[in-house]
Design an enzyme around this catalytic site. Structure first.
Site, PDB file in Angstrom:
ATOM      1  N   HIS A  76       0.854  -1.199   0.000  1.00 14.15           N
ATOM      2  CA  HIS A  76       0.000   0.000   0.000  1.00 14.15           C
ATOM      3  C   HIS A  76       0.884   1.242   0.000  1.00 14.15           C
ATOM      4  O   HIS A  76       1.841   1.324   0.771  1.00 14.15           O
ATOM      5  CB  HIS A  76      -0.889   0.037   1.243  1.00 14.15           C
ATOM      6  CG  HIS A  76      -2.032  -0.914   1.177  1.00 14.15           C
ATOM      7  ND1 HIS A  76      -3.085  -0.876   2.040  1.00 14.15           N
ATOM      8  CD2 HIS A  76      -2.291  -1.940   0.324  1.00 14.15           C
ATOM      9  CE1 HIS A  76      -3.949  -1.826   1.737  1.00 14.15           C
ATOM     10  NE2 HIS A  76      -3.485  -2.496   0.703  1.00 14.15           N
ATOM     11  N   TYR A 205      -9.402   5.278   7.617  1.00 13.01           N
ATOM     12  CA  TYR A 205      -9.561   5.705   9.001  1.00 13.01           C
ATOM     13  C   TYR A 205     -10.679   6.754   9.029  1.00 13.01           C
ATOM     14  O   TYR A 205     -10.547   7.799   8.394  1.00 13.01           O
ATOM     15  CB  TYR A 205      -8.275   6.361   9.509  1.00 13.01           C
ATOM     16  CG  TYR A 205      -7.170   5.388   9.836  1.00 13.01           C
ATOM     17  CD1 TYR A 205      -6.357   4.853   8.845  1.00 13.01           C
ATOM     18  CD2 TYR A 205      -6.925   5.024  11.165  1.00 13.01           C
ATOM     19  CE1 TYR A 205      -5.334   3.973   9.154  1.00 13.01           C
ATOM     20  CE2 TYR A 205      -5.900   4.145  11.488  1.00 13.01           C
ATOM     21  CZ  TYR A 205      -5.110   3.615  10.484  1.00 13.01           C
ATOM     22  OH  TYR A 205      -4.097   2.748  10.802  1.00 13.01           O
ATOM     23  N   PRO A 296      -3.746   0.635  19.012  1.00 12.67           N
ATOM     24  CA  PRO A 296      -3.471   0.130  17.659  1.00 12.67           C
ATOM     25  C   PRO A 296      -3.702   1.136  16.532  1.00 12.67           C
ATOM     26  O   PRO A 296      -3.437   0.815  15.368  1.00 12.67           O
ATOM     27  CB  PRO A 296      -4.425  -1.069  17.525  1.00 12.67           C
ATOM     28  CG  PRO A 296      -5.491  -0.825  18.513  1.00 12.67           C
ATOM     29  CD  PRO A 296      -4.907  -0.036  19.628  1.00 12.67           C
ATOM     30  N   LYS A 300       1.392   0.148  15.221  1.00 13.53           N
ATOM     31  CA  LYS A 300       2.815   0.166  15.578  1.00 13.53           C
ATOM     32  C   LYS A 300       3.308  -0.978  16.461  1.00 13.53           C
ATOM     33  O   LYS A 300       4.521  -1.178  16.578  1.00 13.53           O
ATOM     34  CB  LYS A 300       3.145   1.488  16.299  1.00 13.53           C
ATOM     35  CG  LYS A 300       3.061   2.702  15.410  1.00 13.53           C
ATOM     36  CD  LYS A 300       4.174   2.682  14.378  1.00 13.53           C
ATOM     37  CE  LYS A 300       4.011   3.734  13.330  1.00 13.53           C
ATOM     38  NZ  LYS A 300       4.347   3.301  11.995  1.00 13.53           N
ATOM     39  N   TYR A 388       3.943   6.886   9.842  1.00 16.60           N
ATOM     40  CA  TYR A 388       3.170   5.683   9.524  1.00 16.60           C
ATOM     41  C   TYR A 388       4.029   4.632   8.811  1.00 16.60           C
ATOM     42  O   TYR A 388       3.965   3.443   9.133  1.00 16.60           O
ATOM     43  CB  TYR A 388       1.945   6.033   8.662  1.00 16.60           C
ATOM     44  CG  TYR A 388       0.845   5.010   8.771  1.00 16.60           C
ATOM     45  CD1 TYR A 388      -0.256   5.213   9.601  1.00 16.60           C
ATOM     46  CD2 TYR A 388       0.915   3.798   8.081  1.00 16.60           C
ATOM     47  CE1 TYR A 388      -1.257   4.262   9.724  1.00 16.60           C
ATOM     48  CE2 TYR A 388      -0.069   2.839   8.202  1.00 16.60           C
ATOM     49  CZ  TYR A 388      -1.159   3.080   9.019  1.00 16.60           C
ATOM     50  OH  TYR A 388      -2.136   2.132   9.153  1.00 16.60           O
TER      51      TYR A 388
HETATM   52  C1  LIG Z   1      -5.530  -8.984  21.163  1.00 14.94           C
HETATM   53  C2  LIG Z   1      -4.518  -8.136  20.447  1.00 14.94           C
HETATM   54  C3  LIG Z   1      -4.850  -7.570  19.213  1.00 14.94           C
HETATM   55  C4  LIG Z   1      -3.920  -6.767  18.547  1.00 14.94           C
HETATM   56  N1  LIG Z   1      -4.271  -6.196  17.375  1.00 14.94           N
HETATM   57  C5  LIG Z   1      -3.408  -5.375  16.764  1.00 14.94           C
HETATM   58  C6  LIG Z   1      -3.767  -4.733  15.557  1.00 14.94           C
HETATM   59  O1  LIG Z   1      -4.854  -4.908  15.052  1.00 14.94           O
HETATM   60  N2  LIG Z   1      -2.854  -3.890  15.000  1.00 14.94           N
HETATM   61  C7  LIG Z   1      -1.619  -3.679  15.562  1.00 14.94           C
HETATM   62  O2  LIG Z   1      -0.802  -2.929  15.012  1.00 14.94           O
HETATM   63  N3  LIG Z   1      -1.244  -4.284  16.694  1.00 14.94           N
HETATM   64  C8  LIG Z   1      -2.108  -5.111  17.292  1.00 14.94           C
HETATM   65  N4  LIG Z   1      -1.743  -5.712  18.436  1.00 14.94           N
HETATM   66  C9  LIG Z   1      -0.403  -5.456  18.936  1.00 14.94           C
HETATM   67  C10 LIG Z   1       0.652  -6.424  18.365  1.00 14.94           C
HETATM   68  O3  LIG Z   1       0.071  -7.624  17.990  1.00 14.94           O
HETATM   69  C11 LIG Z   1       1.732  -6.611  19.446  1.00 14.94           C
HETATM   70  O4  LIG Z   1       2.310  -5.347  19.687  1.00 14.94           O
HETATM   71  C12 LIG Z   1       2.798  -7.627  19.051  1.00 14.94           C
HETATM   72  O5  LIG Z   1       2.258  -8.931  19.100  1.00 14.94           O
HETATM   73  C13 LIG Z   1       3.994  -7.522  20.007  1.00 14.94           C
HETATM   74  O6  LIG Z   1       4.861  -8.610  19.816  1.00 14.94           O
HETATM   75  P1  LIG Z   1       5.660  -9.243  21.049  1.00 14.94           P
HETATM   76  O7  LIG Z   1       6.461 -10.333  20.464  1.00 14.94           O
HETATM   77  O8  LIG Z   1       6.311  -8.164  21.804  1.00 14.94           O
HETATM   78  O9  LIG Z   1       4.534  -9.800  22.021  1.00 14.94           O
HETATM   79  P2  LIG Z   1       3.485 -10.976  21.823  1.00 14.94           P
HETATM   80  O10 LIG Z   1       3.051 -11.064  20.405  1.00 14.94           O
HETATM   81  O11 LIG Z   1       2.445 -10.782  22.865  1.00 14.94           O
HETATM   82  O12 LIG Z   1       4.322 -12.279  22.117  1.00 14.94           O
HETATM   83  C14 LIG Z   1       4.661 -12.680  23.421  1.00 14.94           C
HETATM   84  C15 LIG Z   1       4.721 -14.189  23.457  1.00 14.94           C
HETATM   85  O13 LIG Z   1       5.159 -14.587  24.753  1.00 14.94           O
HETATM   86  C16 LIG Z   1       4.368 -15.673  25.174  1.00 14.94           C
HETATM   87  N5  LIG Z   1       4.392 -15.706  26.641  1.00 14.94           N
HETATM   88  C17 LIG Z   1       3.726 -14.902  27.508  1.00 14.94           C
HETATM   89  N6  LIG Z   1       4.029 -15.235  28.776  1.00 14.94           N
HETATM   90  C18 LIG Z   1       4.901 -16.257  28.712  1.00 14.94           C
HETATM   91  C19 LIG Z   1       5.545 -17.035  29.690  1.00 14.94           C
HETATM   92  N7  LIG Z   1       5.354 -16.820  30.997  1.00 14.94           N
HETATM   93  N8  LIG Z   1       6.384 -18.020  29.282  1.00 14.94           N
HETATM   94  C20 LIG Z   1       6.582 -18.260  27.963  1.00 14.94           C
HETATM   95  N9  LIG Z   1       5.969 -17.553  26.980  1.00 14.94           N
HETATM   96  C21 LIG Z   1       5.135 -16.562  27.360  1.00 14.94           C
HETATM   97  C22 LIG Z   1       2.998 -15.396  24.583  1.00 14.94           C
HETATM   98  O14 LIG Z   1       2.196 -16.567  24.467  1.00 14.94           O
HETATM   99  C23 LIG Z   1       3.381 -14.816  23.230  1.00 14.94           C
HETATM  100  O15 LIG Z   1       3.478 -15.812  22.229  1.00 14.94           O
HETATM  101  C24 LIG Z   1      -2.656  -6.528  19.115  1.00 14.94           C
HETATM  102  C25 LIG Z   1      -2.332  -7.117  20.336  1.00 14.94           C
HETATM  103  C26 LIG Z   1      -3.240  -7.896  21.012  1.00 14.94           C
HETATM  104  C27 LIG Z   1      -2.865  -8.488  22.341  1.00 14.94           C
END
Ligand SMILES: Cc1cc2nc3c(=O)[nH]c(=O)nc-3n(C[C@H](O)[C@H](O)[C@H](O)COP(=O)(O)OP(=O)(O)OC[C@H]3O[C@@H](n4cnc5c(N)ncnc54)[C@H](O)[C@@H]3O)c2cc1C
Length: 394
Positions: A76, A205, A296, A300, A388
């Site tokens: 996009h 948006y 969201p 980001k 963005y």
């Molecule tokens: C419900 C939801 C919807 C979202 N929708 C959007 C969206 O539409 N647009 C957008 O831009 N962002 C969205 N986000 C934000 C984006 O998905 C996150 O910022 C991104 O996943 C961050 O990545 P991460 O690896 O830091 O964390 P996470 O993706 O949360 O990964 C953390 C991992 O650690 C694991 N974990 C947790 N605790 C433990 C433990 N004690 N031991 C072992 N493993 C563990 C979890 O199972 C997970 O797999 C959303 C987030 C959520 C929660």
């Protein structure tokens, strides 16, 4: 019996932060082990983000995990801001010198990373239990966990806390060391995934009297749509028909039609801004959602997680190549500069586009003036566009 395992970097969490870090370290010749408490299938089916900044997409290609994204992802070069029933395009390509975004679902990124880790002998252990970290302020920190009824201890040089907002790493740091900054918004997003061809080529948006709405997509056949709702909205009160009716009202524009389809998934997500400082303690480094959450609206969360681990991987490489700790020591400071800029952008987009319960007619007029300015001034549109598509890495 306690099974002992040795690695250079113990990584907790197989989300975007944990898996990108693990593969980057592999490419740098650094050994790591990932422990994740969910199953691989769960992680690969969890519907979350879907917008990749230019830098995130470029990194995945550089890492050799971008082939499917290049084939199936949607490029996009702009977004639409819609208000007063009219659309206004922000042309990223023109405003940022050719940059854009890629629409490719987070769980697809995770599938590609898991496949790459498996193909290169990566050690990623799913469905582990009772994960805990020990000796994080000593030279050889440990990760303990249980798998299939057996206890394991991972002896590491460093630990990366990539375990999301509800993980165990952040709470393992003495609370006196940490400062938390938080804003909880008085609304949430009701999101659906629908089997319907996206009604627009680019994201829309929308600011509307009834509240914010967003038209997004995952593939040419699957739409992702959101409605601003109460933070504690009861999804059971929202039939599919009621959701489509509300989307039709908020997204309405002259000569434009929203295509409806089968709702595959629906849910309500709360909105918060959160940062913890510092993002490191001893030999434990926090990355991604374990250290910060953004609303969201700016798309980001995933991108910021990937930026953190790029900085961490670079710092670890310097340490293992030269023995120098300077980059590791400044990890938190370098990350936080970017984190706060991204927090500011996500807060600004959220504040401009949502209705607030305590707002008055002045606030509404101000929001409309802001939208008018952003869509009417090249300078203002450029600040939106460059944030963005993603700020450059330092
Ligand atoms: C419900 C939801 C919807 C979202 N929708 C959007 C969206 O539409 N647009 C957008 O831009 N962002 C969205 N986000 C934000 C984006 O998905 C996150 O910022 C991104 O996943 C961050 O990545 P991460 O690896 O830091 O964390 P996470 O993706 O949360 O990964 C953390 C991992 O650690 C694991 N974990 C947790 N605790 C433990 C433990 N004690 N031991 C072992 N493993 C563990 C979890 O199972 C997970 O797999 C959303 C987030 C959520 C929660």
């Amino acid at each position: 019996m306690l099974n002992s395992l040795r690695t250079q970097v113990g990584i907790i969490g197989a989300g975007p932060a944990g898996l990108v870090l693990s593969h980057l370290l592999y490419l740098h010749g650094i050994d790591s082990v990932v422990v994740e408490n969910r199953s691989r299938q769960y992680v690969e089916e969890r519907v979350r983000a879907g917008v990749l900044e230019q830098g995130t997409a470029d990194l995945l290609v550089e890492m050799g995990v971008g082939e499917r994204m290049k084939r199936e992802g949607l490029l996009h070069s702009g977004i639409e801001l819609r208000f007063g029933g009219r659309g206004h395009r922000i042309d990223f390509q023109d405003l940022t010198g050719g940059k854009g975004i890629t629409i490719y679902a987070q769980h697809e990124v995770l599938k590609d990373l898991n496949n790459a880790r498996a193909a290169t002998g990566g050690q990623v252990y799913f469905e582990v239990e009772d994960v805990s970290v020990h000796d994080i302020d000593r030279p050889r920190p440990k990760v303990r966990y249980r798998k299939d009824g057996n206890s394991h201890e991972l002896d590491c040089d460093f630990i990366a806390g990539c375990d999301g907002f509800h993980g165990i790493c952040r709470p393992s740091i003495p609370s006196a060391v940490l400062t938390e900054y938080e804003r909880v918004y008085p609304f949430g997003w009701l999101g659906i995934l629908a089997e319907a061809p996206p009604s627009s080529h680019e994201l829309i948006y929308t600011y509307h009297d009834r509240g914010f709405a967003l038209l997004s997509m995952r593939t040419p056949r699957i739409s992702r749509l959101y409605l601003q709702c109460k933070p504690d909205e009861d999804i059971a009160q929202w039939s599919d028909q009621k959701i489509w009716q509300e989307l039709q009202l908020r997204l309405a524009a002259d000569g434009w039609k929203l295509t409806e389809g089968l709702v595959l998934q629906k849910g309500v997500t709360g909105m918060r801004s959160f940062v913890v400082e510092p993002m490191q303690y001893g030999r434990l480094f926090l990355a991604g959602d374990s250290a910060h959450i953004v609303p969201p609206t700016g798309a980001k969360g995933l991108n910021l997680a990937v930026a953190d681990v790029q900085i961490l991987a670079r710092s670890l490489k310097r340490f293992y190549d030269t023995g120098r700790r300077d980059l590791l020591d400044s990890y938190s400071e370098v990350c936080l500069r970017r984190v706060w800029k991204v927090q500011r952008f996500s807060w600004w987009m959220t504040s401009m586009l949502h209705r607030f319960p305590d707002e008055n007619s002045f606030d509404q007029r101000r929001q409309l003036a802001e939208l008018d300015y952003v869509t009417g001034s090249r300078a203002a549109a450029t600040t939106l566009a460059e944030n963005y598509v993603g700020l450059p890495m330092e």
